[in-house]
Design an enzyme around this catalytic site. Sequence first.
Site, PDB file in Angstrom:
ATOM      1  N   GLU A 185     -30.598  13.265 -15.928  1.00 39.89           N
ATOM      2  CA  GLU A 185     -29.979  14.055 -14.863  1.00 39.89           C
ATOM      3  C   GLU A 185     -28.901  14.984 -15.413  1.00 39.89           C
ATOM      4  O   GLU A 185     -28.749  16.119 -14.963  1.00 39.89           O
ATOM      5  CB  GLU A 185     -29.385  13.115 -13.811  1.00 39.89           C
ATOM      6  CG  GLU A 185     -30.425  12.373 -12.965  1.00 39.89           C
ATOM      7  CD  GLU A 185     -31.036  11.152 -13.650  1.00 39.89           C
ATOM      8  OE1 GLU A 185     -30.737  10.908 -14.844  1.00 39.89           O
ATOM      9  OE2 GLU A 185     -31.817  10.449 -12.997  1.00 39.89           O
ATOM     10  N   HIS A 198      -6.808   2.339   1.645  1.00 41.99           N
ATOM     11  CA  HIS A 198      -6.324   2.839   2.932  1.00 41.99           C
ATOM     12  C   HIS A 198      -7.095   4.123   3.278  1.00 41.99           C
ATOM     13  O   HIS A 198      -7.097   5.077   2.497  1.00 41.99           O
ATOM     14  CB  HIS A 198      -4.820   3.135   2.861  1.00 41.99           C
ATOM     15  CG  HIS A 198      -4.211   3.384   4.205  1.00 41.99           C
ATOM     16  ND1 HIS A 198      -3.265   2.558   4.759  1.00 41.99           N
ATOM     17  CD2 HIS A 198      -4.433   4.356   5.128  1.00 41.99           C
ATOM     18  CE1 HIS A 198      -2.913   3.024   5.949  1.00 41.99           C
ATOM     19  NE2 HIS A 198      -3.617   4.115   6.199  1.00 41.99           N
ATOM     20  N   GLN A 244      -8.487  14.062   1.264  1.00 41.50           N
ATOM     21  CA  GLN A 244      -7.621  14.908   0.470  1.00 41.50           C
ATOM     22  C   GLN A 244      -7.861  16.381   0.806  1.00 41.50           C
ATOM     23  O   GLN A 244      -8.897  16.734   1.372  1.00 41.50           O
ATOM     24  CB  GLN A 244      -7.892  14.710  -1.025  1.00 41.50           C
ATOM     25  CG  GLN A 244      -7.636  13.310  -1.527  1.00 41.50           C
ATOM     26  CD  GLN A 244      -7.538  13.264  -3.058  1.00 41.50           C
ATOM     27  OE1 GLN A 244      -6.845  14.085  -3.656  1.00 41.50           O
ATOM     28  NE2 GLN A 244      -8.221  12.330  -3.670  1.00 41.50           N
ATOM     29  N   GLU A 264     -22.969  28.550  -3.305  1.00 40.68           N
ATOM     30  CA  GLU A 264     -23.491  28.483  -1.933  1.00 40.68           C
ATOM     31  C   GLU A 264     -23.289  29.808  -1.198  1.00 40.68           C
ATOM     32  O   GLU A 264     -24.178  30.278  -0.495  1.00 40.68           O
ATOM     33  CB  GLU A 264     -22.826  27.342  -1.151  1.00 40.68           C
ATOM     34  CG  GLU A 264     -23.283  25.956  -1.590  1.00 40.68           C
ATOM     35  CD  GLU A 264     -23.023  24.887  -0.510  1.00 40.68           C
ATOM     36  OE1 GLU A 264     -22.551  25.233   0.593  1.00 40.68           O
ATOM     37  OE2 GLU A 264     -23.294  23.702  -0.782  1.00 40.68           O
ATOM     38  N   HIS A 295      -4.543   0.113   7.901  1.00 38.20           N
ATOM     39  CA  HIS A 295      -4.987  -0.044   6.523  1.00 38.20           C
ATOM     40  C   HIS A 295      -6.469  -0.418   6.440  1.00 38.20           C
ATOM     41  O   HIS A 295      -7.129  -0.159   5.433  1.00 38.20           O
ATOM     42  CB  HIS A 295      -4.133  -1.137   5.859  1.00 38.20           C
ATOM     43  CG  HIS A 295      -4.368  -1.310   4.396  1.00 38.20           C
ATOM     44  ND1 HIS A 295      -3.964  -0.382   3.465  1.00 38.20           N
ATOM     45  CD2 HIS A 295      -4.986  -2.304   3.689  1.00 38.20           C
ATOM     46  CE1 HIS A 295      -4.303  -0.793   2.252  1.00 38.20           C
ATOM     47  NE2 HIS A 295      -4.935  -1.949   2.355  1.00 38.20           N
ATOM     48  N   SER A 304      -8.897   5.293  -5.335  1.00 38.64           N
ATOM     49  CA  SER A 304      -7.969   4.356  -5.958  1.00 38.64           C
ATOM     50  C   SER A 304      -7.106   3.633  -4.930  1.00 38.64           C
ATOM     51  O   SER A 304      -6.267   2.833  -5.282  1.00 38.64           O
ATOM     52  CB  SER A 304      -7.105   5.077  -6.993  1.00 38.64           C
ATOM     53  OG  SER A 304      -6.463   6.176  -6.407  1.00 38.64           O
ATOM     54  N   HIS A 346     -20.661  23.166   7.285  1.00 41.24           N
ATOM     55  CA  HIS A 346     -21.432  21.931   7.101  1.00 41.24           C
ATOM     56  C   HIS A 346     -20.623  20.941   6.279  1.00 41.24           C
ATOM     57  O   HIS A 346     -19.662  21.314   5.607  1.00 41.24           O
ATOM     58  CB  HIS A 346     -22.795  22.212   6.457  1.00 41.24           C
ATOM     59  CG  HIS A 346     -22.739  22.855   5.104  1.00 41.24           C
ATOM     60  ND1 HIS A 346     -22.487  24.204   4.916  1.00 41.24           N
ATOM     61  CD2 HIS A 346     -22.891  22.344   3.855  1.00 41.24           C
ATOM     62  CE1 HIS A 346     -22.498  24.501   3.631  1.00 41.24           C
ATOM     63  NE2 HIS A 346     -22.734  23.377   2.948  1.00 41.24           N
ATOM     64  N   CYS A 392       0.378   3.112   3.651  1.00 44.57           N
ATOM     65  CA  CYS A 392       0.694   2.540   4.960  1.00 44.57           C
ATOM     66  C   CYS A 392       2.014   3.128   5.502  1.00 44.57           C
ATOM     67  O   CYS A 392       2.888   3.529   4.733  1.00 44.57           O
ATOM     68  CB  CYS A 392       0.786   1.013   4.868  1.00 44.57           C
ATOM     69  SG  CYS A 392      -0.815   0.180   5.042  1.00 44.57           S
ATOM     70  N   ASN A 424     -13.045  10.641  -0.769  1.00 47.09           N
ATOM     71  CA  ASN A 424     -13.724   9.706  -1.658  1.00 47.09           C
ATOM     72  C   ASN A 424     -13.582   8.333  -1.029  1.00 47.09           C
ATOM     73  O   ASN A 424     -12.470   7.845  -0.855  1.00 47.09           O
ATOM     74  CB  ASN A 424     -13.064   9.680  -3.040  1.00 47.09           C
ATOM     75  CG  ASN A 424     -13.293  10.966  -3.803  1.00 47.09           C
ATOM     76  OD1 ASN A 424     -14.351  11.569  -3.706  1.00 47.09           O
ATOM     77  ND2 ASN A 424     -12.298  11.390  -4.570  1.00 47.09           N
ATOM     78  N   PHE A 453     -27.705   5.886 -10.799  1.00 45.83           N
ATOM     79  CA  PHE A 453     -26.924   6.544 -11.838  1.00 45.83           C
ATOM     80  C   PHE A 453     -27.541   7.901 -12.123  1.00 45.83           C
ATOM     81  O   PHE A 453     -28.713   7.974 -12.491  1.00 45.83           O
ATOM     82  CB  PHE A 453     -26.925   5.691 -13.110  1.00 45.83           C
ATOM     83  CG  PHE A 453     -26.057   4.471 -13.003  1.00 45.83           C
ATOM     84  CD1 PHE A 453     -24.723   4.524 -13.359  1.00 45.83           C
ATOM     85  CD2 PHE A 453     -26.565   3.278 -12.520  1.00 45.83           C
ATOM     86  CE1 PHE A 453     -23.906   3.409 -13.245  1.00 45.83           C
ATOM     87  CE2 PHE A 453     -25.752   2.155 -12.393  1.00 45.83           C
ATOM     88  CZ  PHE A 453     -24.421   2.221 -12.762  1.00 45.83           C
ATOM     89  N   LEU A 454     -26.758   8.937 -11.922  1.00 45.75           N
ATOM     90  CA  LEU A 454     -27.236  10.265 -12.310  1.00 45.75           C
ATOM     91  C   LEU A 454     -26.689  10.498 -13.708  1.00 45.75           C
ATOM     92  O   LEU A 454     -25.594  11.016 -13.890  1.00 45.75           O
ATOM     93  CB  LEU A 454     -26.758  11.323 -11.318  1.00 45.75           C
ATOM     94  CG  LEU A 454     -27.348  11.223  -9.908  1.00 45.75           C
ATOM     95  CD1 LEU A 454     -26.764  12.286  -8.989  1.00 45.75           C
ATOM     96  CD2 LEU A 454     -28.869  11.352  -9.913  1.00 45.75           C
ATOM     97  N   VAL A 455     -27.441  10.055 -14.704  1.00 46.17           N
ATOM     98  CA  VAL A 455     -26.947  10.058 -16.081  1.00 46.17           C
ATOM     99  C   VAL A 455     -27.863  10.840 -17.011  1.00 46.17           C
ATOM    100  O   VAL A 455     -28.259  11.950 -16.682  1.00 46.17           O
ATOM    101  CB  VAL A 455     -26.700   8.598 -16.546  1.00 46.17           C
ATOM    102  CG1 VAL A 455     -25.446   8.029 -15.867  1.00 46.17           C
ATOM    103  CG2 VAL A 455     -27.912   7.704 -16.263  1.00 46.17           C
ATOM    104  N   HIS A 503      -8.309   7.512   3.821  1.00 42.11           N
ATOM    105  CA  HIS A 503      -7.647   8.806   3.677  1.00 42.11           C
ATOM    106  C   HIS A 503      -8.594   9.819   3.060  1.00 42.11           C
ATOM    107  O   HIS A 503      -9.551   9.463   2.386  1.00 42.11           O
ATOM    108  CB  HIS A 503      -6.395   8.678   2.801  1.00 42.11           C
ATOM    109  CG  HIS A 503      -6.698   8.404   1.349  1.00 42.11           C
ATOM    110  ND1 HIS A 503      -7.140   7.183   0.897  1.00 42.11           N
ATOM    111  CD2 HIS A 503      -6.646   9.201   0.251  1.00 42.11           C
ATOM    112  CE1 HIS A 503      -7.332   7.227  -0.415  1.00 42.11           C
ATOM    113  NE2 HIS A 503      -7.050   8.447  -0.836  1.00 42.11           N
ATOM    114  N   CYS A 550       0.835  -1.220   0.000  1.00 45.70           N
ATOM    115  CA  CYS A 550       0.000   0.000   0.000  1.00 45.70           C
ATOM    116  C   CYS A 550       0.861   1.257   0.000  1.00 45.70           C
ATOM    117  O   CYS A 550       1.800   1.377   0.779  1.00 45.70           O
ATOM    118  CB  CYS A 550      -0.915  -0.021   1.224  1.00 45.70           C
ATOM    119  SG  CYS A 550      -1.727   1.554   1.545  1.00 45.70           S
TER     120      CYS A 550
END
Lengths: 372, 372
Positions: free
Chosen positions: B341, B176, B180, B194, B125, B173, B320, B55, B165, B336-338, B178, B52
């Site tokens: 949408e 582990h 960002q 907003e 991990h 991807s 928030h 790690c 994410n 699916f927001l496709v 995490h 990883c």
Amino acid sequence: EEEFSFADHSHRRFNPLTGSWVLCSPHRAKRPWLGQVEEASSEQRPTYDPTCFLCPGNKRATGAQNDCYTSTYVFPNDYAAVHAEQPDCSTESLALVAGENASSDLFRVESTRGQCSVVCFSPRHDATLPELSLGEISQIIRTWQSVYGNLSADPSIAYIQLFENKGAAMGCSNPHPHGQVWALSAVPSEPAKEIESLKAYHQAHASTNPNACLLCAYVRAEEENAAAGEQSSRIVLQNESFMALVPFWATWPFETMIVAKRHVTSIASLSEPRIADLAEITQGLTCRYDNLFQCSFPYSMGLHQAPTAAHPDAAYCHFHMHFYPPLLRSATVRKFLVGFEMMAEPQRDLTAEQAASRLRAQSSIHYKKPSL
Amino acid sequence: EEEFSFADHSHRRFNPLTGSWVLCSPHRAKRPWLGQVEEASSEQRPTYDPTCFLCPGNKRATGAQNDCYTSTYVFPNDYAAVHAEQPDCSTESLALVAGENASSDLFRVESTRGQCSVVCFSPRHDATLPELSLGEISQIIRTWQSVYGNLSADPSIAYIQLFENKGAAMGCSNPHPHGQVWALSAVPSEPAKEIESLKAYHQAHASTNPNACLLCAYVRAEEENAAAGEQSSRIVLQNESFMALVPFWATWPFETMIVAKRHVTSIASLSEPRIADLAEITQGLTCRYDNLFQCSFPYSMGLHQAPTAAHPDAAYCHFHMHFYPPLLRSATVRKFLVGFEMMAEPQRDLTAEQAASRLRAQSSIHYKKPSL
Ligand SMILES: O=P(O)(O)O[C@H]1O[C@H](CO)[C@@H](O)[C@H](O)[C@H]1O
Ligand SMILES: O=P(O)(O)O[C@H]1O[C@H](CO)[C@@H](O)[C@H](O)[C@H]1O
């Protein structure tokens, strides 16, 4: 001193149709990918599948039976998102979910009516848009015309959305080639934004050009840019009536737009030669898509035009089709518009110019076509 | 005569934070699903994985080596979307991709600087947010505070986006745990919208309430609605400082928002007892998420607050966190927001009230915890 380079340096581009920005990070395509891998959809399908809800003569999930159709086929969506008849949403109904606050500006609700249909593109279970003949694609366009015309005549309909979800990666739940029609009693958010922009552009430029149109001007500009050299060209292909290009402000890696070269407010007014041109460019673009990663290229595609033929802002509208395909690196590695994109701003990993150049380089002959 | 019912009839709800609408079709959840099926991420992972990139003590793809960290760990993103130093985009640079049209309002570009970092939540991990202890989650919040504080002090930074994410379905991807940080030289589109809405709301109500705030008012309204009965409650859980709820205008099936109950402009000002409250509600919400479909629930999560501590509009901002999870029916069937949408308007298949009631019904004890 180092010069700014579009292919190396991060920048934002403005989308004048929606009024929002996209972050462009061209160097980012270099990072390794250890995330989700899609199933490539290149498997051979039969021309007829007895278990398919959309094949001619078959029974659908609800028990309704399809006609033994031989061309395009339109029928009502059995699981429509909107219905023609339903009660209005009164303040009393709203009070059930918003209590005392039902009249506050934080709890705004509208009842929505409309109708949803499915448009089978062909009786063949296995033939996607790029694999159909020009005659068959022209027939789909004529079907769109008649659907759009009929719904425009219905006074309860304010907006007609024609679209296609292609491929499992785009939430398509049946591989039989088909599109959809959702017609609604109100103009939805995205087209409302575009129409605002088109109107504002017209009003800002009308004193010098009474026919000023954002998309007419954009088409002219892209013609000039392409004439100045490949490096500044975002055009993938074009014919007399239409241009397929990667818009300067594209979000999805290989996003494109098919746009009418002259001001046309909707498909309703396309004559037979224009229909043939639209069929040709649609086939040419989707064929290059399939060839790019040698797979049945997934995307969501939709028509933007006058909300209905009779809409008061119809004259500002300029017919175009958006293609939003998710793939980034290969048939199995897509772009995820997630965390940063959802919370902050769409982000892309290659420039519109790079994407256009790769699509332009594709053959106009479908990779599956047996060579002679 | 039939009455309008939120659980049966199609309607649109307005999102006052972004100024857009969402189409709600609650009956649509009944349609059969034959589309894409995700891999459920419930597999057991080791506490340490020698391969990883995240790690402790391991080498990353670029060759850099992680510290042997024992708590949270922040390091620069090796594939950053933006960089601290790069040339400005001049009209001459723009002319390379927009030719003669470089000065037209259709080709607007900004050079973007900034920095991107990764925040490892824990050396383990295998331990996701809902599986970490309250003390460990508090430590993540303190790390966010210091990252936000340091970047706020950098005059080249105009906006700081903290996000996570989670899960392969959300483009993550590396499993582990995490998050960002993307810090930029301009305020991106979403938070800009907003802030506009928060400012406009304040200005519209300031004459009657000098402290008027859209989100303060929304929290009060949702407290009143919940007091009026379960049917009108969108609150999932709350404590003294924070509320976790399904917003009235939610787009994703189980979208939620953690919102400060009193006006707090950013995490920077949270005292230790407030940090403990935020840790508790984050653990409680993500644990209910995992329990809903008995899987490691994927989502994108992000913090919305003052763009930087010193931003001129900071006082209008109300801290928030948004959670956007894709799952709809089960651990393997997502929304699916496709097509519709993307082209027209976001659409959802169950009401915010139904989603809130299902999340509320989940246990606060994680399904993986061995029972005694
Ligand atoms: O930065 P990562 O985890 O490699 O990448 C992920 O998050 C980014 C920020 O939301 C997205 O742009 C990527 O598409 C996604 O795969
Ligand atoms: O109507 P379908 O094909 O069943 O469903 C698909 O398209 C719809 C319209 O874009 C979306 O709302 C659904 O999430 C998607 O799965």
